[in-house]
Structures are given as structure tokens and as C-alpha cells.
Design a protein around this motif. Structure first.
Motif, PDB file in Angstrom:
ATOM      1  N   ASP A  95       0.860  -1.187   0.000  1.00 39.09           N
ATOM      2  CA  ASP A  95       0.000   0.000   0.000  1.00 39.09           C
ATOM      3  C   ASP A  95       0.894   1.234   0.000  1.00 39.09           C
ATOM      4  O   ASP A  95       1.568   1.534   0.982  1.00 39.09           O
ATOM      5  CB  ASP A  95      -0.885  -0.014   1.256  1.00 39.09           C
ATOM      6  N   GLU A  96       0.898   1.951  -1.124  1.00 40.19           N
ATOM      7  CA  GLU A  96       1.796   3.094  -1.248  1.00 40.19           C
ATOM      8  C   GLU A  96       1.425   4.242  -0.315  1.00 40.19           C
ATOM      9  O   GLU A  96       2.217   5.154  -0.095  1.00 40.19           O
ATOM     10  CB  GLU A  96       1.834   3.605  -2.692  1.00 40.19           C
ATOM     11  N   PHE A  97       0.200   4.200   0.264  1.00 36.80           N
ATOM     12  CA  PHE A  97      -0.206   5.251   1.200  1.00 36.80           C
ATOM     13  C   PHE A  97       0.251   4.942   2.628  1.00 36.80           C
ATOM     14  O   PHE A  97       0.235   5.805   3.491  1.00 36.80           O
ATOM     15  CB  PHE A  97      -1.727   5.422   1.177  1.00 36.80           C
ATOM     16  N   GLU A  98       0.657   3.684   2.864  1.00 35.96           N
ATOM     17  CA  GLU A  98       1.013   3.240   4.211  1.00 35.96           C
ATOM     18  C   GLU A  98       2.475   3.532   4.514  1.00 35.96           C
ATOM     19  O   GLU A  98       3.360   3.256   3.706  1.00 35.96           O
ATOM     20  CB  GLU A  98       0.760   1.730   4.346  1.00 35.96           C
ATOM     21  N   HIS A 150      13.901   0.976  10.341  1.00 31.09           N
ATOM     22  CA  HIS A 150      13.892   2.244   9.629  1.00 31.09           C
ATOM     23  C   HIS A 150      12.513   2.464   9.007  1.00 31.09           C
ATOM     24  O   HIS A 150      11.716   1.546   8.887  1.00 31.09           O
ATOM     25  CB  HIS A 150      14.977   2.301   8.554  1.00 31.09           C
ATOM     26  N   VAL A 151      12.262   3.703   8.629  1.00 31.07           N
ATOM     27  CA  VAL A 151      10.931   4.111   8.177  1.00 31.07           C
ATOM     28  C   VAL A 151      10.883   4.232   6.659  1.00 31.07           C
ATOM     29  O   VAL A 151      11.728   4.890   6.061  1.00 31.07           O
ATOM     30  CB  VAL A 151      10.532   5.461   8.814  1.00 31.07           C
ATOM     31  N   SER A 152       9.887   3.566   6.059  1.00 30.13           N
ATOM     32  CA  SER A 152       9.592   3.741   4.643  1.00 30.13           C
ATOM     33  C   SER A 152       8.318   4.565   4.570  1.00 30.13           C
ATOM     34  O   SER A 152       7.232   4.099   4.913  1.00 30.13           O
ATOM     35  CB  SER A 152       9.392   2.376   3.961  1.00 30.13           C
ATOM     36  N   VAL A 153       8.461   5.821   4.158  1.00 28.22           N
ATOM     37  CA  VAL A 153       7.361   6.785   4.249  1.00 28.22           C
ATOM     38  C   VAL A 153       6.354   6.606   3.120  1.00 28.22           C
ATOM     39  O   VAL A 153       6.720   6.528   1.950  1.00 28.22           O
ATOM     40  CB  VAL A 153       7.913   8.231   4.232  1.00 28.22           C
ATOM     41  N   GLY A 154       5.073   6.534   3.494  1.00 25.35           N
ATOM     42  CA  GLY A 154       3.995   6.456   2.513  1.00 25.35           C
ATOM     43  C   GLY A 154       3.409   7.824   2.229  1.00 25.35           C
ATOM     44  O   GLY A 154       3.856   8.845   2.764  1.00 25.35           O
ATOM     45  N   PHE A 155       2.361   7.867   1.392  1.00 27.95           N
ATOM     46  CA  PHE A 155       1.804   9.136   0.947  1.00 27.95           C
ATOM     47  C   PHE A 155       0.840   9.761   1.954  1.00 27.95           C
ATOM     48  O   PHE A 155       0.648  10.966   1.966  1.00 27.95           O
ATOM     49  CB  PHE A 155       1.065   8.952  -0.387  1.00 27.95           C
ATOM     50  N   ALA A 241      -1.517   4.784 -10.524  1.00 29.33           N
ATOM     51  CA  ALA A 241      -1.364   4.358  -9.130  1.00 29.33           C
ATOM     52  C   ALA A 241      -0.487   3.103  -9.051  1.00 29.33           C
ATOM     53  O   ALA A 241       0.364   2.971  -8.171  1.00 29.33           O
ATOM     54  CB  ALA A 241      -2.734   4.091  -8.505  1.00 29.33           C
ATOM     55  N   ALA A 242      -0.704   2.187 -10.006  1.00 27.22           N
ATOM     56  CA  ALA A 242       0.105   0.969 -10.033  1.00 27.22           C
ATOM     57  C   ALA A 242       1.570   1.288 -10.303  1.00 27.22           C
ATOM     58  O   ALA A 242       2.474   0.681  -9.730  1.00 27.22           O
ATOM     59  CB  ALA A 242      -0.433   0.010 -11.092  1.00 27.22           C
ATOM     60  N   ASN A 243       1.792   2.257 -11.183  1.00 25.89           N
ATOM     61  CA  ASN A 243       3.169   2.664 -11.479  1.00 25.89           C
ATOM     62  C   ASN A 243       3.845   3.283 -10.266  1.00 25.89           C
ATOM     63  O   ASN A 243       5.032   3.064 -10.015  1.00 25.89           O
ATOM     64  CB  ASN A 243       3.192   3.647 -12.648  1.00 25.89           C
ATOM     65  N   GLU A 244       3.077   4.066  -9.495  1.00 26.84           N
ATOM     66  CA  GLU A 244       3.629   4.658  -8.279  1.00 26.84           C
ATOM     67  C   GLU A 244       4.022   3.577  -7.279  1.00 26.84           C
ATOM     68  O   GLU A 244       5.057   3.652  -6.622  1.00 26.84           O
ATOM     69  CB  GLU A 244       2.622   5.623  -7.655  1.00 26.84           C
ATOM     70  N   ARG A 248       7.765   2.563  -5.818  1.00 29.50           N
ATOM     71  CA  ARG A 248       8.106   2.406  -4.404  1.00 29.50           C
ATOM     72  C   ARG A 248       8.792   1.065  -4.160  1.00 29.50           C
ATOM     73  O   ARG A 248       9.760   0.970  -3.420  1.00 29.50           O
ATOM     74  CB  ARG A 248       6.842   2.513  -3.545  1.00 29.50           C
ATOM     75  N   ARG A 249       8.264   0.024  -4.797  1.00 23.62           N
ATOM     76  CA  ARG A 249       8.907  -1.292  -4.649  1.00 23.62           C
ATOM     77  C   ARG A 249      10.329  -1.263  -5.191  1.00 23.62           C
ATOM     78  O   ARG A 249      11.234  -1.860  -4.609  1.00 23.62           O
ATOM     79  CB  ARG A 249       8.090  -2.350  -5.392  1.00 23.62           C
TER      80      ARG A 249
END
Length: 266
Positions: A95-98, A150-155, A241-244, A248-249
Motif C-alpha cells: 500500500d503506497e499510502f502506508e 527504519h521508516v519507509s514513508v507512505g503518501f 497508481a500501479a506505477n507509483e 516504491r517497490r
């Protein structure tokens, strides 16, 4: 390479006595030489962790005290999540927002399992992840490396604050680091213009400043256009959205490769 500070000679001496005493509590007699060798092997770990492990051994063991039994308990208390929790954490990166707080080993294992996951085989991906995760954790523990969260920041800004706060509560990131993250993610006081913008979403009427009124009209027009978007445009939006998410991956994999390169160089 060991990342902990090795115990001082006086600490090792006290540890030797503690090992001997623990063995006696368990009905075992060991030589001073054996106790000294065990203490020397354990001196690369935090003194508090070793002391806690010996206490656990006195409560749990029914047989002989061994170096393996002590190490098992020292390593289990290093803060690294179990394989099932690690997999659950890894899956939240979809989830790119998470905002996700993860360990180096989770990130490395996720990169190893990604080809299987991308092929749509979630069961196979989980097996690949767990296999890689246990291997990376085992190597880190053998090297006496402390856990690194460590933190991976979402949107989503709100989820960022929630994730960092929870990580602080679980003591997964140092409080000073967490406070810095929260300071960076904090939201300033809401102005009248800010309340006017929120009114577009909530329906609460608040008059904006004249300079902002035209901008709000443009935003409102844009929102209406989005609602009227054709099926083709909606498909394009899903692709974007899928590209975003793919980007991130890709970033996570790049970071994992950098971690692996650093491990190889040590």
C-alpha cells in the motif's frame, strides 16, 4: 562485524561467576575454564541481554546449561520480529499510502521474494520470504548485529504519524529519532484558508481570503471533472497508481541491494 561494544574485562569476570552460579542452580557443575570460555563467547553481546538470558535459563531449563541455550535466548530478545510478523509487515509495503517501519532483514527478504510475488504466487512468495528472512536474521545474529528499524514513508500524512508513534511505543526506533520524524511530519496550525479548503470536503462553510477564492474554484472544478472522468481516464488513473506502487517497490529493492552490498563489504 560486531556492532555491539564488547564487554569490559570486569564485566566478563562477573559474567563468568554468573554462569557458574546459574549452572549450580540447575544442578550442574562446570569448570572455571569452561565458564570463562562461555563468558568470552558471550562478551560480544549486551550485558543486560546476557543477564536476562541467564535468568531465563534458570527458570526454563530442566537439563544442562549450554552456550547454545544462552545464545538462543539472547538472540530471541534482540527485537527482531518472528517470521510471521515479518511477513505481515512486508505485505503492508504493497500500500503506497502506508508508512511502514521495517528491519533491514525484512527489506532484504522482501527483495528476494519479489519475483515470486510479482508472478502472482503469494504462497510461494511467502515461503521464499521466510526462507530468506530466517537466513538473513541468522547471519545478523551470528555477527551479533543489533536490530535496525527504519521508516519507509507512505503518501498518507496521518498514517505516517501513526506508524512512527506506534514504532516509538514498541521501542523499535529510538525516541529521539521518532521525535525527529514527528517534527518533520507535523502539521502547522490550521488557518482560515485551511478551514475553507477543508470545507470543500466536509461541507462546512468558511469564507476564504479573496486571494484564495479563485484557487478554490479551480480545485472545485477539478474535482467535478474527476467525477465525470471517462472509464478510459479512470483506467489511466489506476495504471498511474500501479506505477507509483512499482516505483516504491523499486526503491525498496534498491535500498535492499545497498544493504546487501554493505554486508558483503564488512
Amino acid at each position: 562485524m560486531n556492532s555491539f561494544e564488547r564487554m569490559a574485562p570486569d564485566q566478563i569476570a562477573r559474567l563468568t561467576l554468573a554462569i557458574t552460579a546459574t549452572a549450580e542452580v540447575l544442578g550442574q557443575t562446570i569448570t572455571s575454564e569452561a565458564a570463562e570460555m562461555m563468558a568470552d563467547d558471550l562478551a560480544d553481546y549486551p550485558a543486560e541481554a546476557v543477564a536476562g538470558s541467564l535468568k531465563a535459563c534458570r527458570r526454563e531449563l530442566t537439563g544442562k546449561l549450554t552456550l547454545a541455550a544462552i545464545l538462543q535466548r539472547v538472540q530471541a530478545a534482540d527485537g527482531r520480529p518472528g517470521k510471521d510478523e515479518a511477513w505481515a509487515i512486508a505485505m503492508t509495503t504493497n500500500d503506497e499510502f502506508e508508512t511502514v517501519v521495517l528491519t533491514d532483514e525484512i527489506q532484504l527478504a522482501l527483495a528476494a521474494a519479489k519475483p515470486v510475488l510479482d508472478a502472482g504466487d503469494k504462497i510461494g512468495a511467502r515461503m521464499a520470504f521466510i526462507s530468506a528472512y530466517e537466513r538473513f536474521v541468522g547471519q545478523a545474529r551470528e555477527d551479533a548485529k543489533p536490530v535496525n528499524w527504519h521508516v519507509s514513508v507512505g503518501f498518507d500524512a496521518n498514517r505516517r504519524i501513526q506508524a512512527v508513534t506506534k514504532a516509538m511505543e514498541l521501542k523499535r526506533i529510538p525516541r529521539e529519532h521518532g521525535q525527529k520524524y514527528l517534527a518533520d511530519l507535523s502539521i502547522g496550525p490550521v488557518t482560515d484558508d485551511g478551514r475553507a479548503i477543508a470545507g470543500l470536503l466536509t461541507g462546512t462553510v468558511t469564507q476564504p481570503a479573496p486571494a484564495l477564492r479563485k484557487k478554490l474554484e479551480l480545485v472545485k472544478h477539478s474535482m467535478l471533472e474527476m467525477r465525470k472522468a471517462s472509464a478510459e481516464r479512470k483506467t489511466e488513473m489506476r495504471i498511474e497508481a500501479a506505477n507509483e506502487l512499482a516505483d516504491r517497490r523499486a526503491l525498496l529493492i534498491k535500498q535492499a541491494q545497498e544493504l546487501e552490498d554493505r554486508r558483503a563489504a564488512q
